[in-house]
Write an enzyme that holds these catalytic residues in place. Structure first.
Site, PDB file in Angstrom:
ATOM      1  CB  CYS A   1       5.377  29.746 -18.665  1.00 36.42           C
ATOM      2  SG  CYS A   1       6.120  31.046 -17.689  1.00 36.42           S
ATOM      3  CD  GLU A   2       4.026  23.687 -19.720  1.00 31.13           C
ATOM      4  OE1 GLU A   2       3.065  23.276 -20.398  1.00 31.13           O
ATOM      5  OE2 GLU A   2       5.213  23.459 -19.981  1.00 31.13           O
TER       6      GLU A   2
ATOM      7  CE1 TYR B   1       2.542   6.939  -6.150  1.00 34.89           C
ATOM      8  CE2 TYR B   1       0.357   6.996  -5.163  1.00 34.89           C
ATOM      9  CZ  TYR B   1       1.470   6.285  -5.558  1.00 34.89           C
ATOM     10  OH  TYR B   1       1.527   4.927  -5.355  1.00 34.89           O
TER      11      TYR B   1
ATOM     12  NE  ARG C   1      -2.390  12.316  -6.954  1.00 36.41           N
ATOM     13  CZ  ARG C   1      -3.695  12.445  -6.845  1.00 36.41           C
ATOM     14  NH1 ARG C   1      -4.212  13.547  -6.329  1.00 36.41           N
ATOM     15  NH2 ARG C   1      -4.496  11.493  -7.247  1.00 36.41           N
TER      16      ARG C   1
ATOM     17  N   PRO D   1       0.829  -1.210   0.000  1.00 38.65           N
ATOM     18  CG  PRO D   1       0.130  -0.871   2.224  1.00 38.65           C
ATOM     19  CD  PRO D   1       0.900  -1.836   1.342  1.00 38.65           C
ATOM     20  N   GLY D   2       0.446   2.254  -0.754  1.00 37.53           N
ATOM     21  CA  GLY D   2       1.161   3.525  -0.769  1.00 37.53           C
ATOM     22  C   GLY D   2       0.209   4.654  -0.439  1.00 37.53           C
TER      23      GLY D   2
HETATM   24  C1  LIG Z   1       2.567   2.299  -7.217  1.00 32.52           C
HETATM   25  C2  LIG Z   1       2.671   0.884  -6.784  1.00 32.52           C
HETATM   26  C3  LIG Z   1       2.121   0.481  -5.557  1.00 32.52           C
HETATM   27  C4  LIG Z   1       1.347   1.412  -4.653  1.00 32.52           C
HETATM   28  O1  LIG Z   1       0.096   1.747  -5.174  1.00 32.52           O
HETATM   29  P1  LIG Z   1      -0.928   2.582  -4.269  1.00 32.52           P
HETATM   30  O2  LIG Z   1      -2.075   2.805  -5.172  1.00 32.52           O
HETATM   31  O3  LIG Z   1      -0.258   3.826  -3.865  1.00 32.52           O
HETATM   32  O4  LIG Z   1      -1.286   1.726  -3.099  1.00 32.52           O
HETATM   33  C5  LIG Z   1       2.306  -0.832  -5.169  1.00 32.52           C
HETATM   34  N1  LIG Z   1       3.000  -1.705  -5.952  1.00 32.52           N
HETATM   35  C6  LIG Z   1       3.526  -1.355  -7.144  1.00 32.52           C
HETATM   36  C7  LIG Z   1       4.262  -2.349  -7.941  1.00 32.52           C
HETATM   37  C8  LIG Z   1       3.383  -0.052  -7.592  1.00 32.52           C
HETATM   38  O5  LIG Z   1       3.898   0.292  -8.777  1.00 32.52           O
END
Ligand SMILES: *Cc1c(COP(=O)(O)O)cnc(C)c1O
Length: 421
Positions: free
Chosen positions: A346-347, A375, A314, A276-277
């Site tokens: 400038c975009e 992100y 994003r 998880p990220g």
């Molecule tokens: C980006 C990524 C994640 C994390 O994804 P989330 O949506 O932030 O949980 C996990 N594994 C891999 C291989 C990724 O590229």
């Protein structure tokens, strides 16, 4: 509950006023809450109580050393996608035995560094990568523990640019080629097969695609075992979505996700790995920015702020929505105005939102962009020679600058003019 709330009319991160951080550190600046990071990690961990799991936090979501160190102390491992991220995870004190290495383009030097450190496993994404890893491992006299990242051809993810599990994506080994890839790996002296890996996308707000992918891979694991491969690990990747804003649709709770995964994998007898990220870091961070000008256009008003697409890409990259509020709570009688919130780059793409209703604002007001912990800072750059945005970590009544804002002199020092004419 979140740890960014108005206290006596001023937005705080935990017990620290964001007005104080804005004035002492300057804007733009990212602010993270230690309490929120901790809570998110623990909620995810609790969803798998009683099961053998490794939560390998996806470093690319927010790779600040202070964040990695905190998560590491809570028991997290790390999912890294480059030699640089590997170095970060190790520097932050995350044990190599809890690190997995993903990504489609690992280079031999990065493989060597990971083998030297002794990581848990490589998530191999193609046969050429498998051969390269075998060569490196053989040259070092070791065996590289691997899973193949398989591509289950499932549609998922909040945006075309963050969907990764369809057959047309560059990620993973094609579903139809997976069993042959394992058969080949089993013949290689530098390779040790340990598991199967899947990661289907990001900002997924529905359990169905996860369930579909897990069921498909569960079938594959049975076939691989029948073919004599030892599959001990099932890496389910990351991708669980988060609410972007109070009125956004709520993705499944980690507890619901956990229950579904536990049920779907109960019969497999595997150790599970998660990556998880966003779910950990996304709502644990905000970006503060100051209004430089309020500009009256021909037919619309612009808030020109001092953050830009180079600090938070994003919205420009994925049309992402960020909830935006003034850090000083508006008085009830304040008029509501439609603004485009834009940066100074400038975009035309340097636009955070268009025609959104806000309380009337003035030059010098500070705004907070929510849900910017994942992100955000990691994708920041120095376009327009804007120094990299600094990062702050809050802990109760305390805050620390955990990444400095470089000076323009420091940026220029890395360049040189050849003495040719
Ligand atoms: C980006 C990524 C994640 C994390 O994804 P989330 O949506 O932030 O949980 C996990 N594994 C891999 C291989 C990724 O590229």
């Amino acid at each position: 509950m979140r740890h960014f709330e108005y206290i006596d009319g001023v937005m705080h991160a935990e017990n620290v006023s964001l007005a104080r951080i804005a004035s002492e550190v300057g804007t733009p600046v990212y602010v993270y809450s230690r309490a929120t990071l901790t809570r998110h990690f623990n909620v995810f961990k609790d969803a798998f109580k009683g099961r053998d799991v490794l939560i390998a936090y996806s470093v690319k979501a927010n790779s600040n050393l202070a964040v990695l160190s905190l998560l590491g102390k809570l028991g997290a491992g790390a999912d890294v996608v480059s030699g640089g991220e590997l170095a970060r995870a190790l520097t932050a004190g995350i044990p190599a035995s809890k690190i997995v290495f993903s990504g489609v383009g690992k280079k031999p030097a990065e493989m060597r560094a990971a083998l030297t450190a002794g990581i848990r496993m490589f998530n191999v994404e193609s046969e050429p990568e498998l051969e390269a890893l075998n060569d490196v491992a053989v040259s070092m006299g070791v065996r590289a523990p691997i899973s193949f990242r398989v591509n289950p051809d499932v549609t998922a993810g909040g945006h075309e640019k963050i969907s990764t599990g369809k057959a047309e994506n560059k990620f993973g080994v094609a579903w139809s080629a997976a069993e042959d890839a394992y058969a080949r790996a089993a013949t290689l002296p530098g390779i040790n097969i340990v598991g199967v890996d899947v990661h289907i996308g990001s900002q997924i707000d529905d359990l169905a695609p996860f369930k579909m992918a897990i069921d498909k891979v569960a079938g594959l694991i049975k076939r691989l075992r029948a073919a004599g491969h030892s599959i001990k690990i099932f890496d389910i990747g990351g991708g669980l979505g988060i609410p972007y804003g109070a009125n956004a649709p709520a993705p499944p709770l980690p507890s619901e996700y956990g229950q579904m995964v536990k049920n779907a994998t109960a019969h497999l007898g595997v150790q599970m790995v998660f990556e998880p990220g966003r779910m950990i870091a996304g709502n644990a961070g905000v970006l503060l920015s100051t209004v430089t000008y309020v500009k009256r256009g021909e037919n619309r008003d612009f808030l020109i702020v001092d953050a830009a697409m180079n600090d938070l890409i994003r919205p420009a990259l994925y049309d992402a929505y960020h909830e935006i509020e003034p850090i000083v709570a508006p008085k009830p009688e304040t008029a509501q105005v439609l603004y485009d919130v834009v940066g100074p780059v400038c975009e035309s793409g340097d636009t955070f939102t268009k025609q959104r209703e806000f309380p009337q604002m003035n030059t010098g007001d500070v705004i907070v962009m929510h849900s910017a912990g994942a992100y955000g800072a990691v994708q920041a750059g120095q376009y327009n020679t804007r120094p990299l945005v600094p990062e702050v970590l809050v802990n109760g009544d305390l805050y620390a600058v955990v990444r400095d804002r470089p000076t323009v002199e420091e940026i220029l020092k890395t360049e040189s003019i050849p003495d040719w004419d």
